[in-house]
Structure formats: structure tokens, C-alpha cells
Write a protein that holds these residues in place. Structure first.
Motif, PDB file in Angstrom:
ATOM      1  N   GLU A 253      10.184   0.126  -4.054  1.00 16.66           N
ATOM      2  CA  GLU A 253       9.273  -1.011  -3.838  1.00 16.66           C
ATOM      3  C   GLU A 253       8.238  -1.143  -4.947  1.00 16.66           C
ATOM      4  O   GLU A 253       7.906  -2.241  -5.366  1.00 16.66           O
ATOM      5  CB  GLU A 253       8.566  -0.888  -2.488  1.00 16.66           C
ATOM      6  CG  GLU A 253       9.413  -1.297  -1.316  1.00 16.66           C
ATOM      7  CD  GLU A 253       9.817  -0.117  -0.469  1.00 16.66           C
ATOM      8  OE1 GLU A 253      10.211  -0.336   0.669  1.00 16.66           O
ATOM      9  OE2 GLU A 253       9.746   1.040  -0.941  1.00 16.66           O
ATOM     10  N   ASP A 254       7.678  -0.012  -5.390  1.00 13.34           N
ATOM     11  CA  ASP A 254       6.641  -0.113  -6.414  1.00 13.34           C
ATOM     12  C   ASP A 254       7.211  -0.549  -7.756  1.00 13.34           C
ATOM     13  O   ASP A 254       6.582  -1.278  -8.503  1.00 13.34           O
ATOM     14  CB  ASP A 254       5.892   1.214  -6.557  1.00 13.34           C
ATOM     15  CG  ASP A 254       4.933   1.441  -5.390  1.00 13.34           C
ATOM     16  OD1 ASP A 254       4.708   0.493  -4.613  1.00 13.34           O
ATOM     17  OD2 ASP A 254       4.424   2.564  -5.257  1.00 13.34           O
ATOM     18  N   ARG A 255       8.392  -0.099  -8.038  1.00 11.90           N
ATOM     19  CA  ARG A 255       9.034  -0.491  -9.289  1.00 11.90           C
ATOM     20  C   ARG A 255       9.239  -1.994  -9.359  1.00 11.90           C
ATOM     21  O   ARG A 255       9.214  -2.597 -10.425  1.00 11.90           O
ATOM     22  CB  ARG A 255      10.387   0.191  -9.388  1.00 11.90           C
ATOM     23  CG  ARG A 255      10.371   1.095 -10.565  1.00 11.90           C
ATOM     24  CD  ARG A 255      11.661   1.635 -10.947  1.00 11.90           C
ATOM     25  NE  ARG A 255      11.463   2.304 -12.220  1.00 11.90           N
ATOM     26  CZ  ARG A 255      12.431   2.569 -13.033  1.00 11.90           C
ATOM     27  NH1 ARG A 255      13.650   2.215 -12.730  1.00 11.90           N
ATOM     28  NH2 ARG A 255      12.187   3.196 -14.150  1.00 11.90           N
TER      29      ARG A 255
ATOM     30  N   VAL B 103       4.795  -2.669   4.494  1.00  8.12           N
ATOM     31  CA  VAL B 103       5.378  -1.344   4.290  1.00  8.12           C
ATOM     32  C   VAL B 103       4.270  -0.278   4.235  1.00  8.12           C
ATOM     33  O   VAL B 103       4.385   0.789   4.843  1.00  8.12           O
ATOM     34  CB  VAL B 103       6.232  -1.335   2.991  1.00  8.12           C
ATOM     35  CG1 VAL B 103       6.658   0.069   2.619  1.00  8.12           C
ATOM     36  CG2 VAL B 103       7.458  -2.212   3.162  1.00  8.12           C
ATOM     37  N   HIS B 104       3.181  -0.600   3.527  1.00  6.54           N
ATOM     38  CA  HIS B 104       2.047   0.333   3.489  1.00  6.54           C
ATOM     39  C   HIS B 104       1.503   0.570   4.898  1.00  6.54           C
ATOM     40  O   HIS B 104       1.200   1.704   5.278  1.00  6.54           O
ATOM     41  CB  HIS B 104       0.921  -0.235   2.618  1.00  6.54           C
ATOM     42  CG  HIS B 104       1.193  -0.177   1.144  1.00  6.54           C
ATOM     43  ND1 HIS B 104       0.378  -0.787   0.216  1.00  6.54           N
ATOM     44  CD2 HIS B 104       2.179   0.413   0.432  1.00  6.54           C
ATOM     45  CE1 HIS B 104       0.857  -0.569  -0.997  1.00  6.54           C
ATOM     46  NE2 HIS B 104       1.954   0.156  -0.899  1.00  6.54           N
ATOM     47  N   GLU B 105       1.385  -0.534   5.649  1.00  9.27           N
ATOM     48  CA  GLU B 105       0.856  -0.433   7.014  1.00  9.27           C
ATOM     49  C   GLU B 105       1.721   0.482   7.886  1.00  9.27           C
ATOM     50  O   GLU B 105       1.210   1.296   8.648  1.00  9.27           O
ATOM     51  CB  GLU B 105       0.880  -1.810   7.662  1.00  9.27           C
ATOM     52  CG  GLU B 105      -0.456  -2.464   7.828  1.00  9.27           C
ATOM     53  CD  GLU B 105      -0.278  -3.918   8.248  1.00  9.27           C
ATOM     54  OE1 GLU B 105       0.396  -4.170   9.275  1.00  9.27           O
ATOM     55  OE2 GLU B 105      -0.773  -4.797   7.513  1.00  9.27           O
TER      56      GLU B 105
ATOM     57  N   PRO C 134       5.169  -8.528   2.346  1.00  8.58           N
ATOM     58  CA  PRO C 134       6.038  -7.443   2.820  1.00  8.58           C
ATOM     59  C   PRO C 134       5.635  -6.075   2.267  1.00  8.58           C
ATOM     60  O   PRO C 134       5.775  -5.064   2.958  1.00  8.58           O
ATOM     61  CB  PRO C 134       7.438  -7.839   2.333  1.00  8.58           C
ATOM     62  CG  PRO C 134       7.269  -8.997   1.445  1.00  8.58           C
ATOM     63  CD  PRO C 134       5.941  -9.612   1.726  1.00  8.58           C
ATOM     64  N   HIS C 135       5.101  -6.048   1.050  1.00 10.19           N
ATOM     65  CA  HIS C 135       4.685  -4.765   0.478  1.00 10.19           C
ATOM     66  C   HIS C 135       3.530  -4.171   1.299  1.00 10.19           C
ATOM     67  O   HIS C 135       3.516  -2.975   1.605  1.00 10.19           O
ATOM     68  CB  HIS C 135       4.278  -4.939  -0.992  1.00 10.19           C
ATOM     69  CG  HIS C 135       4.278  -3.649  -1.754  1.00 10.19           C
ATOM     70  ND1 HIS C 135       5.137  -3.377  -2.779  1.00 10.19           N
ATOM     71  CD2 HIS C 135       3.530  -2.528  -1.611  1.00 10.19           C
ATOM     72  CE1 HIS C 135       4.918  -2.155  -3.235  1.00 10.19           C
ATOM     73  NE2 HIS C 135       3.946  -1.627  -2.546  1.00 10.19           N
ATOM     74  N   LYS C 136       2.598  -5.033   1.661  1.00 14.32           N
ATOM     75  CA  LYS C 136       1.478  -4.588   2.504  1.00 14.32           C
ATOM     76  C   LYS C 136       1.973  -4.056   3.841  1.00 14.32           C
ATOM     77  O   LYS C 136       1.469  -3.084   4.379  1.00 14.32           O
ATOM     78  CB  LYS C 136       0.537  -5.760   2.782  1.00 14.32           C
ATOM     79  CG  LYS C 136      -0.566  -5.929   1.781  1.00 14.32           C
ATOM     80  CD  LYS C 136      -1.542  -6.966   2.320  1.00 14.32           C
ATOM     81  CE  LYS C 136      -2.745  -7.110   1.429  1.00 14.32           C
ATOM     82  NZ  LYS C 136      -3.556  -8.281   1.813  1.00 14.32           N
TER      83      LYS C 136
ATOM     84  N   PHE D 119      -6.014  -0.097  -3.615  1.00 16.02           N
ATOM     85  CA  PHE D 119      -6.068  -0.450  -5.037  1.00 16.02           C
ATOM     86  C   PHE D 119      -4.855  -1.297  -5.412  1.00 16.02           C
ATOM     87  O   PHE D 119      -4.963  -2.358  -6.020  1.00 16.02           O
ATOM     88  CB  PHE D 119      -6.095   0.839  -5.865  1.00 16.02           C
ATOM     89  CG  PHE D 119      -6.114   0.611  -7.353  1.00 16.02           C
ATOM     90  CD1 PHE D 119      -7.318   0.613  -8.043  1.00 16.02           C
ATOM     91  CD2 PHE D 119      -4.937   0.409  -8.057  1.00 16.02           C
ATOM     92  CE1 PHE D 119      -7.342   0.403  -9.418  1.00 16.02           C
ATOM     93  CE2 PHE D 119      -4.956   0.190  -9.426  1.00 16.02           C
ATOM     94  CZ  PHE D 119      -6.154   0.187 -10.117  1.00 16.02           C
ATOM     95  N   GLU D 120      -3.695  -0.796  -5.026  1.00 15.63           N
ATOM     96  CA  GLU D 120      -2.437  -1.445  -5.387  1.00 15.63           C
ATOM     97  C   GLU D 120      -2.376  -2.869  -4.807  1.00 15.63           C
ATOM     98  O   GLU D 120      -1.996  -3.819  -5.505  1.00 15.63           O
ATOM     99  CB  GLU D 120      -1.297  -0.600  -4.820  1.00 15.63           C
ATOM    100  CG  GLU D 120       0.028  -0.793  -5.494  1.00 15.63           C
ATOM    101  CD  GLU D 120       1.077   0.154  -4.909  1.00 15.63           C
ATOM    102  OE1 GLU D 120       1.428   1.113  -5.598  1.00 15.63           O
ATOM    103  OE2 GLU D 120       1.515  -0.060  -3.768  1.00 15.63           O
ATOM    104  N   GLU D 121      -2.784  -3.010  -3.563  1.00 12.70           N
ATOM    105  CA  GLU D 121      -2.707  -4.321  -2.911  1.00 12.70           C
ATOM    106  C   GLU D 121      -3.611  -5.342  -3.595  1.00 12.70           C
ATOM    107  O   GLU D 121      -3.223  -6.480  -3.824  1.00 12.70           O
ATOM    108  CB  GLU D 121      -3.055  -4.196  -1.422  1.00 12.70           C
ATOM    109  CG  GLU D 121      -1.949  -3.493  -0.632  1.00 12.70           C
ATOM    110  CD  GLU D 121      -2.354  -3.072   0.775  1.00 12.70           C
ATOM    111  OE1 GLU D 121      -3.462  -3.466   1.227  1.00 12.70           O
ATOM    112  OE2 GLU D 121      -1.570  -2.352   1.418  1.00 12.70           O
TER     113      GLU D 121
END
Ligand SMILES: [Fe+2]
Length: 159
Positions: A118-120, A78-80, A74-76, A59-61
Motif C-alpha cells: 500500500e505504501d509503495r 487500512v490504518h484504522e 481507503p489508505h486511511k 504524518f503519512e495521511e
């Protein structure tokens, strides 16, 4: 000790904060299940927690993609990495290892840290899109379009 929600965990994006709170609830449920020494319940909670977190990441991505967030890649990543770490745990669990304590402590540290940092970081970009900040933000029809987008996403990732 159960995790208590703190304001530093808020992104200010309602739909995301609700999902993050739910993740924290799951982590607390895991702690409670461990305390009861109920193996079956522990496994159920772990399964639900992982499943929910994966949906949340998806959802977030998509939301970040739509918002044009410049650090999406880079956020993706980190999720991975997180998903990979979690699957190491599930592999060990499948081999009969008791991973509940270790997993609980990894989840509480990792996820809270991710939410607070990261989310912030994407909050401003997304607030521009959904326009749920007081004053400023997107024009009314743009807001409606992005709210439509968000509810479509919710339907896709959470049934
Ligand atoms: Fe994230």
C-alpha cells in the motif's frame, strides 16, 4: 530473526523511508526484549512502537492529503483497521494476557506487507510533490514549499 531492511521496502521518499526503518527497528527491539524475557522492557517497547506507528500514520495521511493522493480514503481505512487490531492486543495485555509473541508476529507481517504494497503505491504521487526524484518532479519553488510543509508536519507529529 531480526528483520533486515530490503530494497522492496523503499518508497524512495526519504522522510517516509526513515520512519519505516525506525518502525522496523522497533519490531526488532521487541524481539530482543522478548528474548531477554524482560517483561517491563517488552511492555515499554510495545508502547513506544504503537505510539510511533500512530504518529507515522498521522504524518503519512496529512502528507497524502497534501499530495492529492486519490486512494487516501481507503489508505486511511487500512490504518484504522490496524489501530483497531492493535488495541485488541493492548486490551488483552491489560487483562494480564501475554500477547508479546502474537503481537510481534502480527506486526512484522502486517507492517512489512503494508510498507511493501500500500505504501509503495503512493510513492509516485508524493515524489511529484516533494520532487526528490532525479529529473522531473516539481519546480524549485514548489519543492521548497513542499519541503517546508514536510518539516512542519514532522514538528507536529514527532517531538
Ligand atoms: Fe501507510
Amino acid at each position: 530473526m531480526p528483520i533486515v531492511w530490503e530494497s522492496k521496502l523503499d518508497t524512495g521518499i526519504d522522510v517516509i523511508d526513515a520512519q519505516h526503518r525506525r518502525i522496523v527497528d522497533y519490531i526488532n527491539d521487541l524481539e530482543a526484549a522478548k528474548a531477554k524475557l524482560d517483561k517491563r522492557l517488552v511492555n515499554d517497547v510495545i508502547e513506544q512502537l504503537i505510539d510511533y506507528t500512530q504518529s507515522h500514520f498521522g504524518f503519512e495521511e496529512e502528507m497524502l492529503e497534501e499530495a492529492g493522493y486519490k486512494f487516501l480514503k481507503p489508505h486511511k481505512k487500512v490504518h484504522e483497521l490496524f489501530i483497531r487490531r492493535v488495541s485488541d492486543f493492548t486490551l488483552r495485555a491489560a487483562r494480564g494476557e501475554d500477547i508479546a509473541n502474537e503481537l510481534h508476529s502480527m506486526l512484522s507481517k502486517w507492517l512489512l506487507n503494508h510498507i511493501a504494497n500500500e505504501d509503495r503505491d503512493y510513492a509516485d504521487t508524493v515524489k511529484q510533490m516533494v520532487g526528490n526524484t532525479k529529473g522531473g518532479g516539481a519546480a524549485k519553488d514548489e519543492k521548497q514549499a513542499s519541503q517546508g510543509f514536510i518539516s512542519g508536519l514532522l514538528g507536529r507529529f514527532f517531538r
